[in-house]
Design a protein around this motif. Structure first.
Motif, PDB file in Angstrom:
ATOM      1  N   TYR A   1       8.553   4.445  -4.193  1.00 49.50           N
ATOM      2  CA  TYR A   1       7.932   5.612  -4.821  1.00 49.50           C
ATOM      3  C   TYR A   1       8.833   6.160  -5.934  1.00 49.50           C
ATOM      4  CZ  TYR A   1       5.310   5.207  -0.501  1.00 49.50           C
ATOM      5  OH  TYR A   1       4.564   4.732   0.556  1.00 49.50           O
TER       6      TYR A   1
ATOM      7  N   VAL B   1       8.234   5.244   9.247  1.00 53.15           N
ATOM      8  CA  VAL B   1       7.662   6.407   8.582  1.00 53.15           C
ATOM      9  C   VAL B   1       8.536   7.604   8.947  1.00 53.15           C
ATOM     10  CG1 VAL B   1       5.284   5.559   8.560  1.00 53.15           C
ATOM     11  CG2 VAL B   1       6.067   6.955  10.465  1.00 53.15           C
TER      12      VAL B   1
ATOM     13  N   ASN C   1       0.832  -1.204   0.000  1.00 55.80           N
ATOM     14  CA  ASN C   1       0.000   0.000   0.000  1.00 55.80           C
ATOM     15  C   ASN C   1       0.862   1.248   0.000  1.00 55.80           C
ATOM     16  OD1 ASN C   1      -3.120  -0.464   0.453  1.00 55.80           O
ATOM     17  ND2 ASN C   1      -1.995  -2.179   1.357  1.00 55.80           N
ATOM     18  N   THR C   2       0.458   2.224  -0.807  1.00 59.11           N
ATOM     19  CA  THR C   2       1.249   3.447  -0.880  1.00 59.11           C
ATOM     20  C   THR C   2       1.103   4.313   0.359  1.00 59.11           C
ATOM     21  OG1 THR C   2      -0.522   4.538  -2.109  1.00 59.11           O
ATOM     22  CG2 THR C   2       1.263   3.565  -3.398  1.00 59.11           C
ATOM     23  N   ASP C   3      -0.024   4.200   1.062  1.00 63.17           N
ATOM     24  CA  ASP C   3      -0.268   5.060   2.217  1.00 63.17           C
ATOM     25  C   ASP C   3      -0.551   4.256   3.475  1.00 63.17           C
ATOM     26  OD1 ASP C   3      -0.150   7.492   0.715  1.00 63.17           O
ATOM     27  OD2 ASP C   3      -2.170   7.066  -0.015  1.00 63.17           O
TER      28      ASP C   3
ATOM     29  N   THR D   1      -3.308  10.775  10.160  1.00 61.41           N
ATOM     30  CA  THR D   1      -2.395  11.503   9.293  1.00 61.41           C
ATOM     31  C   THR D   1      -1.860  10.549   8.239  1.00 61.41           C
ATOM     32  OG1 THR D   1      -1.731  12.965  11.109  1.00 61.41           O
ATOM     33  CG2 THR D   1      -0.232  12.814   9.228  1.00 61.41           C
ATOM     34  N   GLN D   2      -1.913  10.971   7.000  1.00 60.91           N
ATOM     35  CA  GLN D   2      -1.415  10.155   5.899  1.00 60.91           C
ATOM     36  C   GLN D   2       0.108  10.186   5.877  1.00 60.91           C
ATOM     37  OE1 GLN D   2      -2.732  11.562   2.093  1.00 60.91           O
ATOM     38  NE2 GLN D   2      -1.912   9.816   0.995  1.00 60.91           N
ATOM     39  N   THR D   3       0.720   9.008   5.810  1.00 59.60           N
ATOM     40  CA  THR D   3       2.172   8.901   5.730  1.00 59.60           C
ATOM     41  C   THR D   3       2.546   7.854   4.684  1.00 59.60           C
ATOM     42  OG1 THR D   3       2.371   7.162   7.403  1.00 59.60           O
ATOM     43  CG2 THR D   3       2.453   9.450   8.186  1.00 59.60           C
ATOM     44  N   TRP D   4       3.802   7.809   4.368  1.00 58.60           N
ATOM     45  CA  TRP D   4       4.361   6.773   3.500  1.00 58.60           C
ATOM     46  C   TRP D   4       5.127   5.808   4.393  1.00 58.60           C
ATOM     47  CZ3 TRP D   4       7.106   9.548  -1.151  1.00 58.60           C
ATOM     48  CH2 TRP D   4       6.140  10.057  -2.021  1.00 58.60           C
TER      49      TRP D   4
ATOM     50  N   TYR E   1      12.562   4.388   0.078  1.00 57.64           N
ATOM     51  CA  TYR E   1      11.731   5.444  -0.515  1.00 57.64           C
ATOM     52  C   TYR E   1      11.876   5.437  -2.035  1.00 57.64           C
ATOM     53  CZ  TYR E   1       9.989   7.901   3.593  1.00 57.64           C
ATOM     54  OH  TYR E   1       9.304   8.235   4.730  1.00 57.64           O
TER      55      TYR E   1
ATOM     56  N   TYR F   1      -1.997   5.398   7.382  1.00 53.27           N
ATOM     57  CA  TYR F   1      -2.525   6.498   8.186  1.00 53.27           C
ATOM     58  C   TYR F   1      -2.227   6.192   9.639  1.00 53.27           C
ATOM     59  CZ  TYR F   1      -4.900   7.660   3.883  1.00 53.27           C
ATOM     60  OH  TYR F   1      -5.164   7.994   2.581  1.00 53.27           O
TER      61      TYR F   1
ATOM     62  N   VAL G   1      -4.187   0.747   7.596  1.00 52.11           N
ATOM     63  CA  VAL G   1      -3.660   0.406   6.277  1.00 52.11           C
ATOM     64  C   VAL G   1      -4.627  -0.581   5.640  1.00 52.11           C
ATOM     65  CG1 VAL G   1      -2.142  -1.417   7.155  1.00 52.11           C
ATOM     66  CG2 VAL G   1      -1.607  -0.312   4.980  1.00 52.11           C
TER      67      VAL G   1
END
Length: 123
Positions: free
Chosen positions: A99, A47, A15-17, A34-37, A95, A19, A71
């Motif tokens: 991404y 994160v 998953n790209t995100d 909060t959205q994080t990677w 990272y 929370y 997630v």
């Protein structure tokens, strides 16, 4: 601390995100998601706060040390801990791998976000 299952790590990696919601000052009420990677590095979940250590979610996470993550629609109770420089180079590489081509990757590899790296464990 508990360890992530293979299935949980696979979901986080796919998953790209992710929370997250650290507990608020009362230690029991969740904060705003909060959205994080999230990154999986050698079976560990990390994160970084894009805005560095001044980020409100980062401060709450390292102060309260607990909360939840979401997630793929699943909520998981977690423990947060400042990661320091643990796995710093591997996180940078993760990272780039997760991404590729994103203009945000160099930002997340900068000094501010590196100083705000958080490791997450399931509770």
């Amino acid at each position: 601390m508990s360890e992530w299952t293979t299935d949980q790590l696979a979901v986080i990696a796919a998953n790209t995100d992710l929370y997250l919601a650290p507990f608020r000052e009362d230690g029991t009420t969740y904060g705003t998601l909060t959205q994080t990677w999230a990154l999986v590095v050698d079976g560990k979940v990390y994160v970084r706060a894009a805005n560095g250590q001044g980020s409100r979610w980062y401060q709450a996470a390292v102060t309260q040390k607990a909360g939840k993550v979401r997630v793929a629609g699943a909520d998981i109770e977690v423990t947060f801990d400042a990661a320091g420089t643990d796995d710093e180079a591997a996180i940078d590489a993760a990272y780039e791998a997760k991404y590729p081509g994103s203009s945000a990757v160099p930002i997340m590899q900068g000094a501010g976000p590196k100083a705000a790296s958080v490791r997450i464990w399931p509770r």
